[in-house]
Design a protein around this motif. Structure first.
Motif, PDB file in Angstrom:
ATOM      1  N   MET A   1      61.255 -17.271   0.244  1.00  0.00           N
ATOM      2  CA  MET A   1      60.648 -16.307   0.874  1.00  0.00           C
ATOM      3  C   MET A   1      59.860 -16.840   1.941  1.00  0.00           C
ATOM      4  SD  MET A   1      57.844 -13.329  -0.588  1.00  0.00           S
ATOM      5  CE  MET A   1      59.173 -12.853  -1.804  1.00  0.00           C
ATOM      6  N   ILE A   2      59.913 -16.020   3.156  1.00  0.00           N
ATOM      7  CA  ILE A   2      59.110 -16.673   4.365  1.00  0.00           C
ATOM      8  C   ILE A   2      57.860 -16.249   4.277  1.00  0.00           C
ATOM      9  CG2 ILE A   2      58.813 -16.261   6.840  1.00  0.00           C
ATOM     10  CD1 ILE A   2      61.887 -15.411   6.993  1.00  0.00           C
ATOM     11  N   ASP A   3      56.791 -17.264   4.721  1.00  0.00           N
ATOM     12  CA  ASP A   3      55.600 -17.056   4.667  1.00  0.00           C
ATOM     13  C   ASP A   3      55.139 -16.092   5.928  1.00  0.00           C
ATOM     14  OD1 ASP A   3      52.624 -17.187   4.889  1.00  0.00           O
ATOM     15  OD2 ASP A   3      52.643 -19.185   4.931  1.00  0.00           O
ATOM     16  N   PRO A   4      54.506 -14.929   5.516  1.00  0.00           N
ATOM     17  CA  PRO A   4      54.370 -13.801   6.916  1.00  0.00           C
ATOM     18  C   PRO A   4      53.262 -14.671   8.019  1.00  0.00           C
ATOM     19  CG  PRO A   4      54.070 -12.867   4.685  1.00  0.00           C
ATOM     20  CD  PRO A   4      54.273 -14.391   4.325  1.00  0.00           C
ATOM     21  N   SER A   5      52.517 -15.507   7.541  1.00  0.00           N
ATOM     22  CA  SER A   5      51.580 -16.363   8.498  1.00  0.00           C
ATOM     23  C   SER A   5      52.658 -17.020   9.531  1.00  0.00           C
ATOM     24  CB  SER A   5      50.729 -17.008   7.614  1.00  0.00           C
ATOM     25  OG  SER A   5      51.364 -18.103   7.059  1.00  0.00           O
ATOM     26  N   LEU A   6      53.666 -17.468   9.188  1.00  0.00           N
ATOM     27  CA  LEU A   6      54.545 -18.182  10.117  1.00  0.00           C
ATOM     28  C   LEU A   6      54.978 -17.310  11.094  1.00  0.00           C
ATOM     29  CD1 LEU A   6      56.464 -20.475   7.724  1.00  0.00           C
ATOM     30  CD2 LEU A   6      54.337 -20.901   8.997  1.00  0.00           C
ATOM     31  N   LEU A   7      55.105 -15.894  11.088  1.00  0.00           N
ATOM     32  CA  LEU A   7      55.669 -15.134  12.034  1.00  0.00           C
ATOM     33  C   LEU A   7      54.615 -14.755  13.057  1.00  0.00           C
ATOM     34  CD1 LEU A   7      57.882 -12.837   9.663  1.00  0.00           C
ATOM     35  CD2 LEU A   7      58.508 -14.851  10.931  1.00  0.00           C
ATOM     36  N   GLY A   8      53.421 -14.847  12.816  1.00  0.00           N
ATOM     37  CA  GLY A   8      52.475 -14.248  13.714  1.00  0.00           C
ATOM     38  C   GLY A   8      51.964 -12.802  13.306  1.00  0.00           C
ATOM     39  N   GLY A   9      50.451 -12.715  13.660  1.00  0.00           N
ATOM     40  CA  GLY A   9      50.014 -11.481  13.068  1.00  0.00           C
ATOM     41  C   GLY A   9      50.568 -10.232  13.748  1.00  0.00           C
ATOM     42  N   ALA A  10      50.903 -10.153  15.137  1.00  0.00           N
ATOM     43  CA  ALA A  10      51.294  -9.091  15.670  1.00  0.00           C
ATOM     44  C   ALA A  10      52.796  -8.725  15.147  1.00  0.00           C
ATOM     45  CB  ALA A  10      51.403  -9.106  17.316  1.00  0.00           C
ATOM     46  N   LEU A  11      53.683  -9.740  14.827  1.00  0.00           N
ATOM     47  CA  LEU A  11      54.742  -9.565  14.416  1.00  0.00           C
ATOM     48  C   LEU A  11      55.052  -8.737  12.953  1.00  0.00           C
ATOM     49  CD1 LEU A  11      57.119 -12.439  15.637  1.00  0.00           C
ATOM     50  CD2 LEU A  11      57.091 -10.212  16.345  1.00  0.00           C
ATOM     51  N   THR A  12      54.022  -9.041  12.191  1.00  0.00           N
ATOM     52  CA  THR A  12      53.814  -8.503  10.942  1.00  0.00           C
ATOM     53  C   THR A  12      52.907  -7.331  10.783  1.00  0.00           C
ATOM     54  OG1 THR A  12      52.009 -10.002  10.377  1.00  0.00           O
ATOM     55  CG2 THR A  12      54.180 -10.755   9.658  1.00  0.00           C
ATOM     56  N   GLY A  13      52.444  -7.041  12.235  1.00  0.00           N
ATOM     57  CA  GLY A  13      51.574  -5.558  12.282  1.00  0.00           C
ATOM     58  C   GLY A  13      50.040  -5.735  11.892  1.00  0.00           C
ATOM     59  N   ARG A  14      49.689  -7.002  12.037  1.00  0.00           N
ATOM     60  CA  ARG A  14      48.317  -7.325  11.811  1.00  0.00           C
ATOM     61  C   ARG A  14      47.546  -7.011  13.080  1.00  0.00           C
ATOM     62  NH1 ARG A  14      44.902  -7.212   8.262  1.00  0.00           N
ATOM     63  NH2 ARG A  14      43.932  -9.123   8.450  1.00  0.00           N
ATOM     64  N   MET A  15      46.430  -6.284  13.117  1.00  0.00           N
ATOM     65  CA  MET A  15      45.623  -5.952  14.215  1.00  0.00           C
ATOM     66  C   MET A  15      44.463  -7.054  14.693  1.00  0.00           C
ATOM     67  SD  MET A  15      45.116  -2.107  13.358  1.00  0.00           S
ATOM     68  CE  MET A  15      44.180  -1.720  14.709  1.00  0.00           C
ATOM     69  N   THR A  16      44.002  -7.214  15.452  1.00  0.00           N
ATOM     70  CA  THR A  16      42.909  -8.000  16.029  1.00  0.00           C
ATOM     71  C   THR A  16      41.453  -7.194  16.035  1.00  0.00           C
ATOM     72  OG1 THR A  16      43.017  -7.635  18.322  1.00  0.00           O
ATOM     73  CG2 THR A  16      44.182  -9.488  17.298  1.00  0.00           C
ATOM     74  N   PHE A  17      41.543  -5.872  15.947  1.00  0.00           N
ATOM     75  CA  PHE A  17      40.356  -5.190  16.055  1.00  0.00           C
ATOM     76  C   PHE A  17      39.674  -5.139  14.717  1.00  0.00           C
ATOM     77  CE2 PHE A  17      38.086  -1.110  15.116  1.00  0.00           C
ATOM     78  CZ  PHE A  17      37.173  -1.218  15.838  1.00  0.00           C
ATOM     79  N   ARG A  18      38.279  -5.408  14.505  1.00  0.00           N
ATOM     80  CA  ARG A  18      37.385  -4.987  13.531  1.00  0.00           C
ATOM     81  C   ARG A  18      36.006  -4.294  13.644  1.00  0.00           C
ATOM     82  NH1 ARG A  18      41.292  -6.962  12.231  1.00  0.00           N
ATOM     83  NH2 ARG A  18      42.058  -8.736  10.880  1.00  0.00           N
ATOM     84  N   PRO A  19      36.015  -3.331  12.689  1.00  0.00           N
ATOM     85  CA  PRO A  19      34.875  -2.615  13.181  1.00  0.00           C
ATOM     86  C   PRO A  19      33.535  -2.860  12.982  1.00  0.00           C
ATOM     87  CG  PRO A  19      35.895  -1.863  11.209  1.00  0.00           C
ATOM     88  CD  PRO A  19      36.641  -2.947  11.747  1.00  0.00           C
ATOM     89  N   GLY A  20      32.384  -2.472  13.175  1.00  0.00           N
ATOM     90  CA  GLY A  20      31.143  -2.841  12.824  1.00  0.00           C
ATOM     91  C   GLY A  20      30.412  -3.588  13.961  1.00  0.00           C
ATOM     92  N   ALA A  21      30.923  -3.831  14.842  1.00  0.00           N
ATOM     93  CA  ALA A  21      30.331  -4.546  16.007  1.00  0.00           C
ATOM     94  C   ALA A  21      29.448  -3.597  16.906  1.00  0.00           C
ATOM     95  CB  ALA A  21      31.071  -5.157  17.039  1.00  0.00           C
ATOM     96  N   ALA A  22      28.207  -4.166  17.386  1.00  0.00           N
ATOM     97  CA  ALA A  22      27.329  -3.342  18.048  1.00  0.00           C
ATOM     98  C   ALA A  22      27.841  -2.986  19.482  1.00  0.00           C
ATOM     99  CB  ALA A  22      26.013  -4.110  18.341  1.00  0.00           C
ATOM    100  N   PRO A  23      27.828  -1.614  20.049  1.00  0.00           N
ATOM    101  CA  PRO A  23      28.453  -1.104  21.228  1.00  0.00           C
ATOM    102  C   PRO A  23      27.805  -1.906  22.251  1.00  0.00           C
ATOM    103  CG  PRO A  23      27.168   0.684  19.951  1.00  0.00           C
ATOM    104  CD  PRO A  23      27.158  -0.711  19.139  1.00  0.00           C
TER     105      PRO A  23
END
Length: 258
Positions: A1-23
């Motif tokens: 089985m292929i390790d998803p981390s090897l494909l890169g976050g965007a290719l597997t649908g992972r986002m870079t945004f995270r909530p909670g930061a001060a505006p």
């Protein structure tokens, strides 16, 4: 089985945004705001009146169906956003439908990330009340992205969704499925029931809400989805007035902000 981390976050649908930061900037004024991109097909942000300024805010992200646009799904949710005081973001697919349906994660994922960062520049978002929701292909997109990014989405709402495609699953968002028993486009037996079994086998907290009807958004289904997201309204609260059109083509919208 292929390790998803090897494909890169965007290719597997992972986002870079995270909530909670001060505006970093002042809140946007009440009304409808267009969040534009160089490629066109802007996202639409609805900011209700009288939002609390001293507490993190709920956000519901609503994805339209295939061939649709923000104006076809917003009318079902605007009254609830104004009554329950949550931010409402309606992205728009770059092409006829969402990238994952066409062939894989790409420009729509990037644009969603950018839109969320822009909302967070003006409002502090509540990580415990950030929902991905969608209708039809948009429901499939919400399920796929929501399960892949369960450390971003606290709730996932699929309305008449056809499938989910989560290459990797993160976090444990709560899931709500609404589907018509007489859906002629995406039969409930081969879509919602199949998805529900997969979710339950994976240990997700699932609410399944069948209804008598075809491939539509219903006012009752939306009301129950909002209660699932924010909890029931307090006793004596006035329910928002929404058009009982039985169709998702309504074009009523909130006026643009001045």
């Amino acid at each position: 089985m292929i390790d998803p981390s090897l494909l890169g976050g965007a290719l597997t649908g992972r986002m870079t945004f995270r909530p909670g930061a001060a505006p970093a900037s002042d809140p946007l004024s009440p009304g409808r705001h267009a969040l534009s991109f160089a490629e066109g097909r802007e996202a639409v942000l609805v900011v209700p009146e009288n939002l609390p300024v001293d507490t993190p805010l709920p956000l519901l992200v609503m994805f339209h169906g295939a061939g649709g646009e923000a104006n076809r799904v917003l009318p079902h949710f605007v009254a609830h956003a104004r009554a329950r005081r949550f931010l409402l973001l309606a992205p728009q697919s770059m092409y006829r439908t969402w990238d994952i349906v066409i062939g894989g994660h790409g420009p729509d994922l990037e644009r969603l990330d950018a839109a969320l960062f822009r909302v967070a520049e003006h409002f502090r978002l509540d990580p415990e009340r950030l929902a991905f929701a969608g209708f039809s292909d948009g429901g499939s997109y919400a399920l796929s992205l929501g399960l892949t990014n369960g450390d971003v989405s606290s709730h996932v709402i699929g309305m008449s969704a056809g499938f989910m495609n989560a290459f990797t699953q993160t976090g444990a968002p709560r899931v709500f499925l609404a589907h018509g028993r007489s859906d002629s486009q995406l039969p409930i037996e081969t879509s919602a029931h199949t998805t529900a079994r997969r979710l339950l086998e994976s240990g997700y907290d699932l609410t399944l809400q069948p209804f008598d009807g075809d491939h539509v958004i219903t006012p009752l289904g939306v009301a129950r989805a909002i209660d699932f997201f924010l909890g029931p309204q307090p006793a004596g609260a006035v329910a928002p007035l929404v058009a009982d059109s039985g169709r998702h083509q309504s074009l009523e919208t909130m006026p643009p902000a001045n």
